[in-house]
Structures are given as structure tokens and as C-alpha cells.
Write a protein that holds these residues in place. Structure first.
Motif, PDB file in Angstrom:
ATOM      1  N   GLU A 371      41.286  43.865  29.221  1.00 46.56           N
ATOM      2  CA  GLU A 371      40.049  43.493  30.043  1.00 46.56           C
ATOM      3  C   GLU A 371      40.275  42.011  29.975  1.00 46.56           C
ATOM      4  N   THR A 372      39.758  41.347  30.934  1.00 48.53           N
ATOM      5  CA  THR A 372      39.562  39.920  31.235  1.00 48.53           C
ATOM      6  C   THR A 372      38.839  39.524  32.285  1.00 48.53           C
ATOM      7  N   LYS A 373      38.340  38.252  32.382  1.00 52.38           N
ATOM      8  CA  LYS A 373      37.643  37.836  33.551  1.00 52.38           C
ATOM      9  C   LYS A 373      38.154  36.782  34.427  1.00 52.38           C
ATOM     10  N   TRP A 375      37.649  33.770  37.215  1.00 55.08           N
ATOM     11  CA  TRP A 375      36.411  33.091  37.888  1.00 55.08           C
ATOM     12  C   TRP A 375      37.081  32.786  39.325  1.00 55.08           C
ATOM     13  N   ARG A 388      36.973  33.785  46.397  1.00 55.43           N
ATOM     14  CA  ARG A 388      36.835  35.233  46.252  1.00 55.43           C
ATOM     15  C   ARG A 388      37.959  36.118  46.538  1.00 55.43           C
ATOM     16  N   GLU A 392      40.285  38.592  44.445  1.00 60.52           N
ATOM     17  CA  GLU A 392      40.287  40.082  44.779  1.00 60.52           C
ATOM     18  C   GLU A 392      41.845  40.413  44.748  1.00 60.52           C
ATOM     19  N   GLN A 395      43.258  40.405  41.277  1.00 61.63           N
ATOM     20  CA  GLN A 395      42.639  41.483  40.700  1.00 61.63           C
ATOM     21  C   GLN A 395      43.405  42.768  40.858  1.00 61.63           C
ATOM     22  N   LYS A 404      42.402  44.808  33.658  1.00 65.38           N
ATOM     23  CA  LYS A 404      41.197  44.901  34.350  1.00 65.38           C
ATOM     24  C   LYS A 404      40.591  43.669  34.218  1.00 65.38           C
ATOM     25  N   ALA A 405      40.556  43.035  35.589  1.00 66.99           N
ATOM     26  CA  ALA A 405      39.931  41.630  35.512  1.00 66.99           C
ATOM     27  C   ALA A 405      38.579  41.848  36.570  1.00 66.99           C
ATOM     28  N   GLU A 406      37.484  41.322  36.032  1.00 68.11           N
ATOM     29  CA  GLU A 406      36.239  41.155  36.526  1.00 68.11           C
ATOM     30  C   GLU A 406      36.057  39.972  37.101  1.00 68.11           C
ATOM     31  N   ILE A 407      35.592  39.957  38.396  1.00 73.86           N
ATOM     32  CA  ILE A 407      35.548  38.876  39.052  1.00 73.86           C
ATOM     33  C   ILE A 407      34.102  37.912  38.752  1.00 73.86           C
ATOM     34  N   VAL A 408      34.107  36.764  38.416  1.00 70.08           N
ATOM     35  CA  VAL A 408      33.033  36.010  38.103  1.00 70.08           C
ATOM     36  C   VAL A 408      32.993  34.781  39.159  1.00 70.08           C
TER      37      VAL A 408
END
Length: 535
Positions: A371-373, A375, A388, A392, A395, A404-408
């Protein structure tokens, strides 16, 4: 209607002069970080402060040549190590509610401006953080001294020849500030106001700032352009109202509704809408820029080149550039854009190969991904018109290899600050060239200084000795062909070590009212609003 009312309220909330017959309204995508150019390298901040301050030299309007500004002329020593600037006489400083200058601009102001950035014992060195981004990146290691010859002459002495020196001096972060104003605030015990209540020599001065909403500038009638009858440096409107609207679609609607006469960074997809308008012109500036995502070398997994390679090969760059840049972009693997000599045109995007990416992750000890983030920048730029959407698409691509990348994201000023504090695991970033030399973006975003400290915009903290050496060597010689060879080698070092993945870039679009005359978009640096009128 809602946006029109909101803008009217913002304008009404700021005290206007008794007669404001023809203000110029500008829609910006973000707020200024500060009101002292030395403390920022942000383009939005430069757009505002570029109206208030002057540098010794400037990039010509709409062009690429360096021309005189506060310095009328300069001499370069035979060894290329001393630049002697002959200062313009009779230049007035702005008067504010809290400061009335007693003298014209002179060499003491130049000395103070650079002493603040160069000398730790200067009284202003650490005021408001003392982070001089451009100076620390481009000049701190190269500049030996700045010496006053007389009131109208200043000599800059370099440790070694620096080919892009004049271009660097035209950068928006190296404008000249008032030594007398600084001294008066120090005496009053309020030095922090120096960076909040600006005093410059430029064509406009700050009247009011409503945080994150609107900046209002008024003309400085005694600015040297007007005094010396230089039309392009003379204010020709009664005020500039800069409304801050982060949403590109809102900015376009305001432009179509006549609320904003100059609108920065519309969505590329809105270009046909602007072209179809009988009120607006679609203005294109062929700016040079570079955008990318950085991997954070302070995060253990990104120190492993196999992880970086895997994520690079997992991005399907061709459709990303096609979609995000709305068919107007180009793909590249090189940090220096194709507009410049020294561009490595043999570097293409990393091959899209999910199978290879999975294999590399397994070798690195992540057979099931991690998992990562990531930006996403919140504003539109030529190097990234829709952060954005790009995030996406990345991602989705990374999900295919188990990552799994969370968008920040954050508001732009906070985004920049947090990124420079190395908070982004994978940070989207980039820059627009302020002066016509290929060194700017590589130096700003990927080098470390002689002590091994990353430059402020090197948000991934990548320090590579070979890259740094090549960049330093290229800056120390004047032979363009040899410099180009060194930049080509440096770009290959960066590409092979994968500290970042390059995006494409596109031209900068602006929506400009047909009532606006004399506006020339900058190719390098900041578009000046002096010389611009509204009919």
C-alpha cells in the motif's frame, strides 16, 4: 450567477480607491504563498509578486532574451567570474501606510537583498523561516560575494564561471527589496512584516489581500517605467483584481461571464468553448515545462530500484498523456523538454509491462504488492493539467500489479509545503521554466548541494553524485555543445536510476477578453500586467 455574486462580494469587501474606472480582473488558480519573492519559487506567487517587484535583469516580454531592468547594463570579466551591474538611476520605492522612503533605489538595496540570503548573521536571515529556495538551489554554492562599488554599481563575484548566471538573475525569486524598509521594520520590532506587507519598485503595489480569495493591486504612478516613459513597464489600468479560483471550470465560467478578463490555466477540454466565445480569445503560450511523479527516498521501499522500476513499468503512459493532456501533450522520458537544446530525445517513457513490474516487485520482496499514497497536484499546469485524473489512472494501473495507492491532495500552498517536508510517498510535481536555460528544472528538482542536502523542490530527496557532478560541470562552462553533452548524460543518469517518472507537457492556455489590449503571455517567467489596458 452564484459565482458572479461571490466575486462581487469579494471585490466589495476590499476598500477601493475613489475612482476605479477600468480595473483589470484576473482569475488565478491559487493564492500567493508569501509577499516576498525570495521565499518562494511558486509560479502563482510569482504571478502576483512579479507585478510588485523588479529584478536587476528580466526576460524580455514574450521572448527568451535577458534584458535590462533595475540594472541598465552589465560587464562580464574575461574569466567569466565577475558580473558588474550598472544600476538604473532615479528609481522610486513604493510608499505604504507604514513606510515612506527617503531615497531612491541604489546599491545598498542590492547588497541587502543578497546579504539576507547569503549571510547567516544578517538580521533578516532567519525571519519567516529564511528558506531562500531559488538562491539556495542555484547560487549559494556558486556566489563568492556581492560588493558595492559605488551607489550605482554592484559586482557579483563567482567562485567559478556559471553559464546560466544572467538567466538565473532574471528569476522571479531574485527580485530586489528595500534595505531602508527592512531597517525601519527592524527598528520597530516587526521584521516579520517585511515579507507580508511588500514594498517594491514595480508597476503595481499591494492594496489588500483577502486570504485565499482575492489580491487587489493598485498602480504605482512613480514606477521607473512610467517615469522613464517605457510603455511596457507603465501601469495602464486603475487596479488589478486577482480572484483566486482553484476550480478550472469555475474560472472559465467567470471568463465567459465577463468577470475575469485574463484567466489562467483553463481546462484543456474547455479550449473549444473559449474559441467559440465572442467575448474571449484563446491565447497560447508555448512555455517549456516538465512534470513528473517522485519516489520518496526517505521511505525504505523506494530506496530499492526494483520497486521504482516496477512502478514505472506499470504505468500505461500513452493513454494517460492522451487523456490528461486532452490530445495536446507529448510523451517523454526526459526531464529537459524538447523546446531546449540538450533535450534527450532518445529517452521515451518506460515500457508498459505489467508482467515485468510484478516480477520486479517479487524480487524486491513484495510478491503481493503493498500500500502507498500518491499525491495529486490540485491546480492545472502545462506540465499537469489534471492531477486528480492522472493519479486515478496511475492508481488503476498500479492496482493491476497489486499496489494499492490512496490518492492524497491539499490546497496548493499546503501541498507545496508538505511536499518539501518530504511527506509525500509518491509526489506529483513539476515546474515551468523561468529563464531560457535547460539547467533550471533538473537543478531545482533533482540536485543536492555540496553538503548532500536536497534542493527545496527535490521532494523525493534523491541525491546522486554522478548527476550532481554532471549538472555542476555543465553550469561551469560556456560552450553550448559541451554543456548539451553533459545535460544528455545527466538525463540518462536520472532515467536509469528512476527517482521519478516523467509525464508529457502541453502549451499553456489562457482565456483573454477581447477588451484587453497589450497583454503578452510570458514564455519564460511571469506575465507583466504593465502596458496592459482595458477598453
Amino acid at each position: 450567477m452564484k459565482h458572479s455574486l461571490a466575486l462581487a462580494i469579494l471585490m466589495a469587501g476590499i476598500a477601493a480607491p475613489a475612482a476605479v474606472a477600468a480595473p483589470l480582473t484576473v482569475c488565478l488558480e491559487g493564492a500567493p504563498e508569501t509577499f516576498n519573492p525570495q521565499l518562494s519559487s511558486n509560479g502563482t506567487t510569482s504571478t502576483v509578486l512579479g507585478q510588485i517587484y523588479d529584478g536587476l535583469v528580466a526576460v524580455e516580454r514574450g521572448g527568451a532574451q535577458t534584458e535590462p531592468a533595475l540594472a541598465e547594463s552589465w560587464d562580464i570579466s574575461e574569466d567569466g567570474r565577475t558580473y558588474t551591474f550598472h544600476l538604473r538611476k532615479g528609481v522610486k520605492w513604493q510608499t505604504t501606510e507604514n513606510f515612506t522612503p527617503s531615497r531612491d533605489f541604489n546599491a545598498d538595496d542590492v547588497i541587502f537583498t543578497f546579504d539576507r540570503m547569503m549571510k547567516s548573521d544578517n538580521a533578516y536571515s532567519k525571519v519567516n523561516g529564511g528558506n531562500y529556495i531559488t538562491f539556495n538551489t542555484k547560487l549559494a554554492d556558486a556566489l563568492s560575494s556581492v560588493e558595492k562599488i559605488d551607489d550605482n554599481t554592484v559586482a557579483f563575484k563567482l567562485k567559478e564561471p556559471l553559464a546560466p548566471f544572467l538567466g538565473i538573475m532574471a528569476h522571479g525569486s531574485l527580485k530586489i527589496t528595500s534595505a531602508e524598509y527592512a531597517a525601519s521594520l527592524l527598528t520597530a520590532g516587526t521584521p516579520e512584516l517585511f515579507d507580508r506587507d511588500p514594498v517594491g519598485t514595480g508597476p503595481f503595489q499591494l492594496q489588500a489581500y483577502q486570504t485565499d480569495a482575492v489580491v487587489r493591486l493598485i498602480p504605482f504612478a512613480q514606477t521607473w517605467g512610467a517615469e522613464q516613459k517605457i510603455a511596457e513597464n507603465t501601469p495602464m489600468v486603475d487596479a488589478i483584481i486577482m480572484a483566486i479560483s482553484p476550480d478550472a471550470s469555475v474560472r472559465v465560467q467567470r471568463a465567459l461571464g465577463g468577470e475575469c478578463q485574463i484567466t489562467y490555466f483553463p481546462n484543456l477540454a474547455d479550449a473549444p468553448l473559449i474559441e467559440a466565445s465572442d467575448k474571449l480569445d484563446l491565447v497560447t503560450a508555448k512555455v517549456a515545462s516538465s512534470g513528473f511523479i517522485n519516489f520518496n527516498f526517505k521511505v525504505d521501499k523506494y530506496k530499492d530500484i526494483r520497486v521504482r522500476q516496477a512502478l514505472a513499468h506499470a504505468i500505461n503512459m500513452k493513454p494517460l498523456v492522451e487523456v490528461v493532456f486532452n490530445g495536446m501533450g507529448h510523451e517523454t522520458g526526459a526531464v529537459v523538454p524538447p523546446a531546449f537544446w540538450g533535450h534527450a530525445d532518445d529517452l521515451t517513457p518506460y515500457d508498459y509491462d505489467p508482467s515485468k513490474a510484478k516480477s520486479l516487485l517479487a524480487e524486491a520482496g513484495f510478491p503481493h504488492g503493498f500500500e502507498t499514497k500518491i499525491w495529486a497536484i490540485p491546480v492545472a499546469r502545462p506540465y499537469m493539467p489534471n492531477g486528480r485524473r492522472a493519479a486515478e489512472m496511475i492508481q488503476a494501473d498500479w492496482a493491476d500489479i497489486g499496489v494499492k495507492a490512496e490518492i492524497v491532495t491539499f490546497e496548493w500552498a499546503e501541498y507545496i509545503q508538505r511536499s518539501r517536508n518530504f511527506e509525500a510517498e509518491v509526489g506529483m510535481y513539476g515546474g515551468i521554466y523561468d529563464f531560457p536555460d535547460p539547467s533550471q528544472i533538473p537543478n531545482n528538482y533533482f540536485t543536492c548541494n555540496s553538503d548532500g542536502k536536497p534542493s527545496p523542490s527535490n521532494i523525493g530527496a534523491w541525491c546522486n553524485d554522478e548527476f550532481n557532478t554532471l549538472m555542476a560541470q555543465a553550469g561551469a562552462i560556456t560552450d553550448q555543445s559541451k554543456r548539451a553533452e553533459l545535460y544528455l548524460k545527466a538525463q540518462h543518469v536520472l532515467y536509469n536510476d528512476v527517482p521519478a517518472v516523467m509525464f508529457g507537457s502541453a502549451d499553456q492556455l489562457m482565456a483573454v477578453s477581447k477588451d484587453v489590449k497589450g497583454f503578452v503571455p510570458a514564455i519564460f517567467g511571469t506575465s507583466r500586467m504593465s502596458g496592459v489596458s482595458v477598453e
